[in-house]
Design an enzyme around this catalytic site. Sequence first.
Site, short mmCIF file in Angstrom:
data_model
loop_
_atom_site.label_atom_id
_atom_site.label_comp_id
_atom_site.label_asym_id
_atom_site.label_seq_id
_atom_site.Cartn_x
_atom_site.Cartn_y
_atom_site.Cartn_z
N ARG A 179 -5.32 74.69 43.66
CA ARG A 179 -5.86 73.45 43.10
C ARG A 179 -7.27 73.27 43.61
O ARG A 179 -7.63 73.77 44.68
CB ARG A 179 -4.97 72.26 43.41
CG ARG A 179 -4.67 72.10 44.86
CD ARG A 179 -3.57 71.07 45.08
NE ARG A 179 -3.42 70.82 46.49
CZ ARG A 179 -2.27 70.59 47.10
NH1 ARG A 179 -1.14 70.59 46.42
NH2 ARG A 179 -2.23 70.35 48.38
N GLU A 220 66.22 40.19 24.12
CA GLU A 220 65.89 40.85 25.39
C GLU A 220 67.15 41.46 26.00
O GLU A 220 68.25 40.95 25.82
CB GLU A 220 65.27 39.84 26.36
CG GLU A 220 63.88 39.38 25.96
CD GLU A 220 62.92 40.55 25.81
OE1 GLU A 220 62.64 41.21 26.82
OE2 GLU A 220 62.46 40.81 24.69
N ARG A 227 57.98 46.75 40.46
CA ARG A 227 58.62 48.06 40.54
C ARG A 227 57.66 49.19 40.93
O ARG A 227 58.09 50.31 41.18
CB ARG A 227 59.31 48.37 39.20
CG ARG A 227 60.63 47.63 39.03
CD ARG A 227 61.16 47.73 37.61
NE ARG A 227 60.45 46.85 36.69
CZ ARG A 227 60.63 46.85 35.37
NH1 ARG A 227 61.49 47.68 34.82
NH2 ARG A 227 59.96 46.01 34.60
N LYS A 268 17.98 76.67 31.14
CA LYS A 268 18.42 77.62 30.11
C LYS A 268 18.43 79.01 30.69
O LYS A 268 17.45 79.39 31.35
CB LYS A 268 17.47 77.56 28.90
CG LYS A 268 17.94 78.39 27.74
CD LYS A 268 16.81 79.06 26.98
CE LYS A 268 16.26 80.24 27.74
NZ LYS A 268 15.28 81.04 26.97
N ASN A 300 7.94 80.30 30.47
CA ASN A 300 8.67 81.55 30.27
C ASN A 300 8.37 82.23 28.95
O ASN A 300 8.87 83.31 28.67
CB ASN A 300 10.18 81.30 30.38
CG ASN A 300 10.66 80.27 29.36
OD1 ASN A 300 9.90 79.37 28.97
ND2 ASN A 300 11.88 80.39 28.92
N ALA A 323 48.06 40.87 31.18
CA ALA A 323 47.98 41.69 32.39
C ALA A 323 48.10 40.84 33.65
O ALA A 323 47.49 41.13 34.67
CB ALA A 323 46.68 42.47 32.40
#
Length: 479
Positions: free
Chosen positions: A455, A188, A40, A366, A401, A34
């Site tokens: 509280r 090539e 290009r 949920k 719940n 790399a």
Amino acid sequence: MASRKKQPSGGGRGPGRRAAGAAGAGPLAAIVLAAGKGTRMRSARAKVLHELCGRPLVVYPVELARAVGAAPIVAVLGHQREAVEAVLRARLGPTGVTVVEQTEQRGTGHAVRLAMPALASAFAASEGGLVMVLYGDVPLLRRETLEALVGTARRYSCLAMITATPPDPTGYGRVLRDERGHVIGIVEQKDASPEELEIGEINAGIYCGPADFFREATATLSARNAQKEYYLTDIVARAAGSIGVSAIEADFKDVAGINDRQQLAEAEAAMRARINKAPDVELGVDVELGRNVALRGRTRVDHGARIGDGVILTNVEVGAGAEVRPYSVATDAAIGPGAIIGPFAHLRPGTRVGPEAHVGNFVELKKTALGKGSKANHLTYLGDATIGEGVNVGAGTITCNYNGYEKFQTVIEDQAFIGSDTQLIAPVKVGRRAVIGAGTTVTSDVPAGALALSRVAQVEKAGYAQKVAKKYAEKRKSG
Ligand code: UD1
Ligand code: CA
């Protein structure tokens, strides 16, 4: 002229050329080339830093090498080495990749030669071992293809390489085969005769073979060719005359190199098509996907959304520009545009997170709707709840719940403020702009704009600590 006859995988070795199998069980190292500039691309940025589906190109081969178990992974970097290295370290951690610098790009063969000393430690203790070479600008290579390549090199101790037959072979190295169809070398584009340019089969530039072979073959390359470069491709003819060559034919689309912006755009489309092939998954433009993301079922991710590492989405709609941070899990849920989820959030079935809402770490929802701009940022459970807009849900809030038999609803209206460590015993409703003091257990409805507190008033006992200390000191003395 060289034969263009096709042959099955593993068929390219000359008979009787099988080596002793020294590479058989040894380690597997990877070299990722790399260093090139990528002229290009017409960009100030090094080619391998350009992004495909939100990830820099160079990340693809390095992560693929890791996925097939290669270690060490040596990246040969040159142009913008520091920036490329920083990207790799951020993705793979400080020790995930070994960087070798190639200051002058003198060819693919030169680059591999420079990388060889970095492999020495991996191979010092063991006989044999394999090396594979990947390119920083070939991001669509499939894991199955690479595994087949490595498997072939391991089984036959030969040089395994990948070839393809593109619609237009211009620019690529051509594969030379003899009358029997055995690969005998690569030529090539710039060195090829008019006859050789007629060959449709090209070299993908991806190889795997015994480490010893790579070391010897790259040490003695010459640059006597049209480009005055050290061609890695010259090792193919070398292998044909010694350990043997095996060609694996791949679909060209999977091994195409990216050299310009047009090819980058095509690769982006191909990558998206690959992801979208998973049933019914749809991705918008500029979506960014992290590592190990799983998109399942009817999942749709709208444009500009970012999905972090390890996120699992099943039948989820993610709105434009939303961010799902790492290791969040959502099922049968909708995430509004611009919302932020996670890290480590759990959206269970029936969750609807509104636009620009925030659901933070260790928060579970949920059958809950969280309105526009509302926040539940820490350690919270919201189940069977309808929450309005601009609501702040403090840390440690829990909707109670379920009474062991039935589920009950919690309603929180717009702009309410829920203090930390609140329990909401459903069914219960908190009115618009109501405030719940921290630590409150809400057992009955709170009117709009009211403060609810439940509280025990605080008491202070002066000198308490000293008193207790004294008591225990006396006890110890007497005991
Ligand atoms: C190379 C192959 C060609 C093959 C094609 C497939 C050679 C000589 N040719 O050609 O047969 O068909 O790939 O895509 O190998 N690089 C370095 N240092 C260097 C030169 C290159 O790190 O000195 C890196 C580049 O950054 C790139 C990769 O190697 O990632 C390939 O180099 P590139 O110049 O693109 O090779 P091609 O001309 O495409
Ligand atoms: Ca190339």
